[in-house]
Design a protein around this motif. Structure first.
Motif, PDB file in Angstrom:
ATOM      1  N   GLY A   1      41.666  53.938  38.335  1.00 57.09           N
ATOM      2  CA  GLY A   1      41.432  54.134  39.764  1.00 57.09           C
ATOM      3  C   GLY A   1      40.027  54.668  39.949  1.00 57.09           C
ATOM      4  O   GLY A   1      39.554  55.488  39.156  1.00 57.09           O
ATOM      5  N   TYR A   2      39.369  54.192  40.981  1.00 61.78           N
ATOM      6  CA  TYR A   2      37.975  54.607  41.191  1.00 61.78           C
ATOM      7  C   TYR A   2      37.756  54.845  42.675  1.00 61.78           C
ATOM      8  O   TYR A   2      38.049  53.981  43.514  1.00 61.78           O
ATOM      9  N   ASN A   3      37.228  56.007  42.990  1.00 58.20           N
ATOM     10  CA  ASN A   3      36.908  56.332  44.384  1.00 58.20           C
ATOM     11  C   ASN A   3      35.481  55.884  44.677  1.00 58.20           C
ATOM     12  O   ASN A   3      34.521  56.530  44.262  1.00 58.20           O
ATOM     13  N   LEU A   4      35.388  54.771  45.343  1.00 57.78           N
ATOM     14  CA  LEU A   4      34.056  54.281  45.695  1.00 57.78           C
ATOM     15  C   LEU A   4      33.369  55.219  46.674  1.00 57.78           C
ATOM     16  O   LEU A   4      32.161  55.405  46.640  1.00 57.78           O
ATOM     17  N   SER A   5      34.150  55.773  47.559  1.00 53.69           N
ATOM     18  CA  SER A   5      33.629  56.732  48.531  1.00 53.69           C
ATOM     19  C   SER A   5      34.804  57.573  48.987  1.00 53.69           C
ATOM     20  O   SER A   5      35.929  57.411  48.497  1.00 53.69           O
ATOM     21  N   ASP A   6      34.547  58.450  49.923  1.00 50.21           N
ATOM     22  CA  ASP A   6      35.649  59.273  50.428  1.00 50.21           C
ATOM     23  C   ASP A   6      36.697  58.440  51.146  1.00 50.21           C
ATOM     24  O   ASP A   6      37.822  58.881  51.344  1.00 50.21           O
ATOM     25  N   THR A   7      36.335  57.255  51.553  1.00 52.73           N
ATOM     26  CA  THR A   7      37.271  56.459  52.346  1.00 52.73           C
ATOM     27  C   THR A   7      37.697  55.157  51.669  1.00 52.73           C
ATOM     28  O   THR A   7      38.473  54.405  52.252  1.00 52.73           O
ATOM     29  N   THR A   8      37.200  54.907  50.486  1.00 47.39           N
ATOM     30  CA  THR A   8      37.546  53.657  49.821  1.00 47.39           C
ATOM     31  C   THR A   8      37.871  53.909  48.353  1.00 47.39           C
ATOM     32  O   THR A   8      37.132  54.593  47.648  1.00 47.39           O
ATOM     33  N   ARG A   9      38.991  53.345  47.933  1.00 43.67           N
ATOM     34  CA  ARG A   9      39.417  53.499  46.548  1.00 43.67           C
ATOM     35  C   ARG A   9      39.864  52.149  46.014  1.00 43.67           C
ATOM     36  O   ARG A   9      40.510  51.363  46.713  1.00 43.67           O
ATOM     37  N   LEU A  10      39.533  51.939  44.762  1.00 40.36           N
ATOM     38  CA  LEU A  10      39.977  50.740  44.053  1.00 40.36           C
ATOM     39  C   LEU A  10      40.920  51.166  42.940  1.00 40.36           C
ATOM     40  O   LEU A  10      40.746  52.233  42.353  1.00 40.36           O
ATOM     41  N   HIS A  11      41.883  50.314  42.656  1.00 40.86           N
ATOM     42  CA  HIS A  11      42.717  50.592  41.486  1.00 40.86           C
ATOM     43  C   HIS A  11      43.060  49.290  40.793  1.00 40.86           C
ATOM     44  O   HIS A  11      42.997  48.201  41.407  1.00 40.86           O
ATOM     45  N   ALA A  12      43.396  49.410  39.524  1.00 41.03           N
ATOM     46  CA  ALA A  12      43.757  48.220  38.748  1.00 41.03           C
ATOM     47  C   ALA A  12      44.778  48.599  37.696  1.00 41.03           C
ATOM     48  O   ALA A  12      44.744  49.696  37.145  1.00 41.03           O
ATOM     49  N   ASN A  13      45.701  47.701  37.464  1.00 37.76           N
ATOM     50  CA  ASN A  13      46.700  47.867  36.407  1.00 37.76           C
ATOM     51  C   ASN A  13      46.725  46.604  35.573  1.00 37.76           C
ATOM     52  O   ASN A  13      46.903  45.492  36.114  1.00 37.76           O
ATOM     53  N   PHE A  14      46.532  46.760  34.295  1.00 37.82           N
ATOM     54  CA  PHE A  14      46.629  45.630  33.384  1.00 37.82           C
ATOM     55  C   PHE A  14      47.643  45.979  32.298  1.00 37.82           C
ATOM     56  O   PHE A  14      47.711  47.118  31.849  1.00 37.82           O
TER      57      PHE A  14
ATOM     58  N   GLY B   1      44.844  46.218  50.358  1.00 38.26           N
ATOM     59  CA  GLY B   1      45.091  44.868  49.877  1.00 38.26           C
ATOM     60  C   GLY B   1      45.322  44.912  48.389  1.00 38.26           C
ATOM     61  O   GLY B   1      44.860  45.831  47.685  1.00 38.26           O
ATOM     62  N   SER B   2      46.067  43.950  47.892  1.00 42.84           N
ATOM     63  CA  SER B   2      46.290  43.895  46.449  1.00 42.84           C
ATOM     64  C   SER B   2      46.564  42.473  46.028  1.00 42.84           C
ATOM     65  O   SER B   2      46.981  41.624  46.831  1.00 42.84           O
ATOM     66  N   PHE B   3      46.327  42.255  44.795  1.00 44.76           N
ATOM     67  CA  PHE B   3      46.622  40.959  44.196  1.00 44.76           C
ATOM     68  C   PHE B   3      47.317  41.216  42.876  1.00 44.76           C
ATOM     69  O   PHE B   3      46.882  42.054  42.076  1.00 44.76           O
ATOM     70  N   ARG B   4      48.424  40.514  42.688  1.00 45.46           N
ATOM     71  CA  ARG B   4      49.198  40.705  41.466  1.00 45.46           C
ATOM     72  C   ARG B   4      49.370  39.372  40.759  1.00 45.46           C
ATOM     73  O   ARG B   4      49.713  38.357  41.381  1.00 45.46           O
ATOM     74  N   TYR B   5      49.152  39.408  39.469  1.00 41.44           N
ATOM     75  CA  TYR B   5      49.405  38.242  38.616  1.00 41.44           C
ATOM     76  C   TYR B   5      50.323  38.699  37.511  1.00 41.44           C
ATOM     77  O   TYR B   5      50.044  39.690  36.831  1.00 41.44           O
ATOM     78  N   PHE B   6      51.436  37.996  37.369  1.00 40.46           N
ATOM     79  CA  PHE B   6      52.327  38.292  36.241  1.00 40.46           C
ATOM     80  C   PHE B   6      52.727  36.989  35.594  1.00 40.46           C
ATOM     81  O   PHE B   6      53.099  36.024  36.274  1.00 40.46           O
ATOM     82  N   ASP B   7      52.680  36.979  34.279  1.00 41.67           N
ATOM     83  CA  ASP B   7      53.014  35.764  33.547  1.00 41.67           C
ATOM     84  C   ASP B   7      53.984  36.082  32.424  1.00 41.67           C
ATOM     85  O   ASP B   7      53.730  36.960  31.604  1.00 41.67           O
ATOM     86  N   ARG B   8      55.123  35.409  32.450  1.00 44.32           N
ATOM     87  CA  ARG B   8      56.054  35.468  31.318  1.00 44.32           C
ATOM     88  C   ARG B   8      55.894  34.167  30.543  1.00 44.32           C
ATOM     89  O   ARG B   8      56.345  33.114  30.975  1.00 44.32           O
ATOM     90  N   ASP B   9      55.232  34.274  29.436  1.00 47.34           N
ATOM     91  CA  ASP B   9      54.937  33.092  28.631  1.00 47.34           C
ATOM     92  C   ASP B   9      55.874  33.093  27.437  1.00 47.34           C
ATOM     93  O   ASP B   9      55.683  33.841  26.483  1.00 47.34           O
ATOM     94  N   ASN B  10      56.901  32.268  27.525  1.00 48.99           N
ATOM     95  CA  ASN B  10      57.911  32.234  26.473  1.00 48.99           C
ATOM     96  C   ASN B  10      57.455  31.278  25.370  1.00 48.99           C
ATOM     97  O   ASN B  10      57.443  30.058  25.548  1.00 48.99           O
ATOM     98  N   GLN B  11      57.097  31.841  24.241  1.00 46.93           N
ATOM     99  CA  GLN B  11      56.585  31.061  23.117  1.00 46.93           C
ATOM    100  C   GLN B  11      57.685  30.687  22.124  1.00 46.93           C
ATOM    101  O   GLN B  11      57.401  30.196  21.037  1.00 46.93           O
TER     102      GLN B  11
ATOM    103  N   ALA C   1      48.302  41.619  35.674  1.00 44.68           N
ATOM    104  CA  ALA C   1      47.013  42.072  36.212  1.00 44.68           C
ATOM    105  C   ALA C   1      47.235  42.356  37.686  1.00 44.68           C
ATOM    106  O   ALA C   1      47.712  41.491  38.436  1.00 44.68           O
ATOM    107  N   GLU C   2      46.961  43.561  38.071  1.00 46.21           N
ATOM    108  CA  GLU C   2      47.136  43.935  39.484  1.00 46.21           C
ATOM    109  C   GLU C   2      45.927  44.744  39.915  1.00 46.21           C
ATOM    110  O   GLU C   2      45.526  45.704  39.236  1.00 46.21           O
ATOM    111  N   VAL C   3      45.300  44.313  40.971  1.00 48.37           N
ATOM    112  CA  VAL C   3      44.142  45.052  41.478  1.00 48.37           C
ATOM    113  C   VAL C   3      44.357  45.292  42.964  1.00 48.37           C
ATOM    114  O   VAL C   3      45.015  44.500  43.649  1.00 48.37           O
TER     115      VAL C   3
END
Lengths: 320, 732
Positions: B297-310, B366-376, B350-352
């Protein structure tokens, strides 16, 4: 996919706009921050720390703060290692100063709770000042934060045992808002949440998560596998919806039907399976009177037990 | 709502259903909450005493372990010792039962800490269900068993052999962990858990199969699982940036991986099965999972924050296969393609996201989520033997099947805006888009659009309200009901089935999790505090699922919930609270009767299933003499019903709906705390529960009621349980 790309681009542009363009709000906040910093520099914190406050606030629950983690002065991170009560409530000379007789004392700079004059965002900022850490990376932007939930809506700081941190008392804190879940958890088939054996926070992360329902796992299924690892597989013969999402068939908070199912067999199974080469069809009172195996007892599972998947080479029909 | 009112509701909903917890455990507010300036502060307590349960009931004690009539020990403790250098805490609850829990933690706050824990979690179901089988992972029949053609033909023999068996499991969890604050920015934490789950559940085991006819028995399935998990995380925290890197591993071991049972039946000559022998099934195989996580998680400013989960992880499973059949007469003409599955699934997340306040009145996220179940997992052709038959299927039969290693990918984007129309009114607008892609399915893609609109407002100083509406619409790629079948069978068999109407599902069938769906959701709430002492809350939710293109299968599922809460706290010494919830869910689904009639449009049927629930409770707490004598009372009532109505077409054999299933539970709890001395409290408690249930699936079902199935009764028992407890709490 085209729509998805558009949505993604829209979000990206929004983000760019939000972050790249200095806004009036940001400028105002910066100004406010500068004022706060300046105020802090010359802030008139009480000379005797918490002793000043305890002159009046000498009873529980106010005094209970002294028995909490926040009051450990040996930990430099705590409020009591700094300005004690005023670390959270702000320097409040206007509150500690004795006014004229009959004059109503001004409130502390920061007050907490649903009736507090301090806005929720400002209340939370106090907590976030220390607790915005790796355990709460997704708090900002989470459903709770965005809905304006205050930290103190769930957490009680003035007690050595915060109810929301105990599995036995945690559900009731959540039920203050989540009434539907309270009703569901009383249903005949339920996880032992109201019995105190499973805490809400074992499945949910109220501080934010990369899932829609604030789950503690990265998916619904990964959350369920934390306690039901036997269903993880992968299996030779997989049941598609089972792999996709447990909640396609189950309702996790409670059900009138057995095994937390949305519906019972055979009706649930028949929502997807009405295939040839099988005695499917309407199941009702005549079948009940005749004890048809497709209806009574375990119904479909009288034979097709392995609905979560089978690893038997002959288990394609979920019978091995 | 006053704090004490919240506690009263808390007590009402939890303690009434924690049979003896209500009487003895975990009301941690006692002691510290009553502190006075001049009075000593009690942070810790130890409590001991006895209780008595008047009636044995596995259902009453299913989660508490309090299932046997008689005396039990009441034991609870909570000890907190904290100095500026060291801290120690011990919590123990329900030590006299199988639901006991103990946790000990200590350390130096801000430097290091460690904990050890133990918890028992019973999940008892039945103690008096019956089976003729003996044993655990090898189920034998009584000596001299004479196989019969049907269960009913063996009724006397089965009945004579029946004996009670307990169905249920118990988990024993052992945990430990530690944290180390390496520096103000860096910390390391780790925890491990070993869980042993033992007991049994029921399994519908098939011994023979002929067309749509099965010979089966519901038998006890052994549960003997060991799951070990470990989780370690390295954390970096500053005001601007927070990062966590973690690794999780979970190892599942099934001590009893197979279940074998002697065949009680004589199968017909045309039936598949092991006549006179045994049937063997595979129980959940050993497996493992690994997951690496990176969150920032990163606070770009007092009013804006970004986060990411991988996250990136694996699920592995490679247990050795059983043979196609354990029938001694079985000769494999086509060998197994492999000795074990070599199953491997790769999960990627991947979620940002961002949250910002570009204007004073406007919040955006806003957020974007990508999830992949790759059955090998390898895909092979399995010429299987039907239920331990002596022969396996050739490629031109339905018994030559390819496994389907399911994979799927989810893309999801969300954007929400909250705008303060006035200082007390906030408008929320949101939009979500999801694209879901899957393999080996009737429908390979789904797209879902969701729009949301809501208002939250303060209508007056003591009146808050909110309303919200949400609509989502799911569509997708072409629905091909034949695809999994055609892909799952050998080409020779598929070719032979060309033009056979009964091969495959009804053409109008749409599996509901893939089907077109329009979902409407409405919710609202009102919170009113007419006086300082009274608080009233009303809330409701309505949801309607409409499967717009579905002819057969689930076509609709409307549901709604309404709740009312009230609390009254005229003084700090008295609180009264009550709640009532009504919920109703309906399921509307259509079907087509019998494969043979698949082309007959009059062979239809419709199920209408309606579940209704009423849950109500009232609780009161009264400090009659402050710090000396207090009373508590709780009552909850719940009633749930489920009813299925059936409508049939002219060509469908006459069937009617089913009787209503009903479950009723009354719980009354009374507690009294009397302080003999400032640090000694005598605690008395009484709990009564009355449970009544009906279930058409089991109520008249005997072991041999079903023609070719030996059944087990899995209905809950009715009970009227009284629990009396007395305990002494020492505070210090």
């Amino acid at each position: 996919m085209r729509l998805f790309r558009r949505a993604f681009i829209a979000i990206g542009l929004s983000l760019l706009w939000a972050t790249a363009v200095p806004t009036a709000a940001e400028a105002a906040d910066k100004e406010a921050a500068t004022q706060v910093a300046a105020a802090d520099a010359k802030a008139e914190y009480a000379a005797n720390g918490e002793q000043t406050c305890l002159k009046c606030h000498d009873k529980a629950p106010a005094t209970n703060i002294l028995h909490t983690k926040h009051a450990v002065k040996g930990d430099a991170r705590t409020p009591f290692a700094n300005h004690q009560c005023e670390s959270c409530h702000g320097a409040s000379p206007q509150h500690t100063r004795k006014g004229a007789e009959g004059e109503k004392r001004a409130p502390p700079t920061v007050t907490f709770g649903p009736k507090a004059s301090t806005p929720v965002e400002e209340q939370n900022k106090v907590c976030e000042g220390c607790h915005e850490n790796s355990a709460r990376i997704s708090w900002k932007g989470s459903q709770h934060q965005f809905a304006g939930v205050a930290c103190v809506s769930c957490h009680d700081l003035h007690t050595p045992r915060d109810p929301v941190l105990s599995k036995t008392s945690q559900p009731e804190v959540c039920f203050n808002c989540h009434k539907q879940q309270r009703a569901e958890l009383h249903k005949p088939s339920h996880h032992p949440v109201i019995e105190g054996k499973v805490g809400c926070a074992e499945c949910h992360n109220p501080h934010g998560s990369p899932t829609d329902k604030l789950l503690s796992g990265i998916t619904v299924n990964d959350t369920c596998y934390q306690c039901h690892a036997e269903k993880r597989g992968p299996f030779l013969w997989e049941h598609g919806p089972v792999r996709e999402d447990c909640t396609i068939c189950h309702t996790p908070h409670g059900s009138v039907q057995p095994a937390l199912l949305k519906n019972r067999a055979p009706f649930l199974c028949q929502q997807c399976h009405q295939i040839g080469h099988h005695p499917f069809g309407a199941r009702g009172d005549t079948d009940l009177a005749g004890f048809q195996p497709q209806l009574v007892g375990k119904a479909c599972l009288n034979c097709h037990q392995q609905v979560h998947g089978s690893n038997h080479p002959s288990g394609v029909r979920n019978m091995r | 709502m006053r704090y004490k009112s919240k506690l009263a509701i808390l007590a009402l909903s939890t303690t009434c259903l924690v049979p003896f917890g209500a009487l003895a455990a975990d009301d941690f507010d006692v002691g510290a909450a009553e502190v006075k300036k001049e009075a000593p502060t009690y942070l810790s307590f130890v409590e001991g005493g006895f209780g008595y349960l008047t009636e044995s009931s596995p259902h009453f004690g299913r989660f508490s372990g309090l299932d046997d009539k008689g005396l039990f020990f009441v034991g609870n403790a909570s000890v907190i010792q904290r100095t500026d250098n060291l801290n120690f805490r011990l919590d123990a609850s329900n030590v006299g039962t199988d639901a006991r829990a103990v946790r000990v933690e200590g350390g130096r706050q801000g430097k290091f800490g460690a904990f050890l824990s133990y918890e028992g979690i019973p999940a008892l179901k039945f103690t008096d269900t019956q089976t003729p089988f003996n044993g655990t992972n090898y189920l034998s029949l009584p000596t001299g068993w004479v196989p019969g053609a049907t269960a009913q033909a063996m009724a006397a023999q089965v009945t004579a052999a029946l004996h009670d068996v307990t169905i249920g499991q118990e988990r024993q969890r052992y945990g430990g962990g530690a944290t180390w604050q390496i520096s103000p920015e860096w910390s390391l934490s780790g925890k491990v858990r070993r869980e042993i789950k033992e007991g049994n559940k029921t399994f519908g085991l098939v011994f023979g199969s002929q067309g749509g006819t099965r010979w089966s028995a519901v038998v006890p399935e052994p549960v003997d699982y060991v799951t070990e998990t470990a989780d370690v995380a390295l954390n970096y925290n500053t005001r601007k940036l927070q990062v966590q890197f973690g690794y999780e591993v979970s190892l599942f071991d099934n001590v009893d991986p197979h279940l074998t049972a002697e065949n009680p039946f004589t199968l017909t000559a045309a039936a598949s099965g092991n006549n006179g022998g045994v049937a063997t099934v595979q129980l959940p195989p050993d497996n493992s999972a690994h997951l690496m996580r990176l969150a920032a998680g990163y606070n770009l400013s007092d009013t804006t924050r970004l986060h990411a989960n991988f996250a990136y992880g694996f699920h592995f499973q490679d247990d050795e296969f059983l043979p196609y059949s354990t029938n001694p007469a079985f000769v494999a003409t086509v060998p197994l393609p492999r000795d074990s599955l070599d199953g491997e699934v790769r999960n990627t997340l991947a979620e940002v996201g961002f949250v910002t306040r570009p204007m004073t009145q406007l919040d955006l996220r806003g957020s974007f989520r990508y999830f992949d179940r790759d059955n090998q997992t390898p895909q092979d052709l399995y010429n299987y033997a039907l239920v331990d038959a002596a022969t396996q299927g050739g490629n031109a039969t339905a018994q030559a099947r390819y496994n389907h290693p399911y994979s799927f990918t989810q893309y999801k984007a969300k954007l929400d805006a909250g705008y303060r129309l006035t200082p007390s009114t906030r408008l929320n607008v949101g939009y979500e888009y999801e694209d879901f892609e899957r393999t080996h399915s009737e429908r390979e893609e789904n797209q879902t659009h969701t729009g949301k609109l809501g208002v939250r407002t303060r209508l007056a100083n003591n009146l808050f309200g909110s309303v919200g509406y949400e609509r989502s619409k799911r569509t997708g790629s072409t629905y091909d009901g034949m695809h999994p079948l055609e892909e799952g069978h050998h080409a020779d068999y598929v070719a032979a089935q060309a033009g056979v109407a009964t091969f495959g599902p009804h053409p109008g069938m749409r599996k509901y999790f893939e089907a077109d769906l329009t979902r409407d959701k409405v919710k609202g709430s009102l919170s009113f505090m007419p006086t300082q002492a009274v608080s009233i809350g009303l809330s409701g939710n309505y949801r309607k699922d409409d499967y717009t293109e579905t002819e057969k299968g689930l076509t609709g599922a409307p549901s709604w919930t309404a709740t009312a809460d009230i609390s009254y706290s005229p003084t700090n010494a008295f609180t009264l609270s009550a709640f009532y919830s009504y919920d109703q869910s309906k399921i509307e689904q259509n079907g087509h009767h019998s494969a043979a009639l698949i082309v007959n449009p009059d062979a239809w049927f419709e199920y209408d299933i309606k579940d209704v629930g009423h849950t109500a409770g009232i609780a009161a707490n009264w400090d009659i003499v402050k710090d000396v004598f207090k009373l508590g009372m709780q009552y909850t009532y719940s009633r749930y019903t489920s009813k299925m109505d059936l409508t049939t077409g002219p060509a469908t054999p006459a069937e009617g709906g089913l009787p209503e299933n009903e479950t009723k539970l009354h719980t009354v709890g009374l507690t009294g705390d009397y302080s003999i001395a400032p640090d000694i409290v005598l605690r008395l408690g009484y709990l009564f529960q009355k449970y009544d249930t009906t279930d058409w699936a089991y109520d008249t079902l005997g072991a041999t009621s079903i023609l070719r199935t030996i059944a087990m009764d899995e209905s809950w028992d009715d009970y009227n349980a009284h629990v009396f407890t007395t305990a002494v709490r020492m505070k210090f």
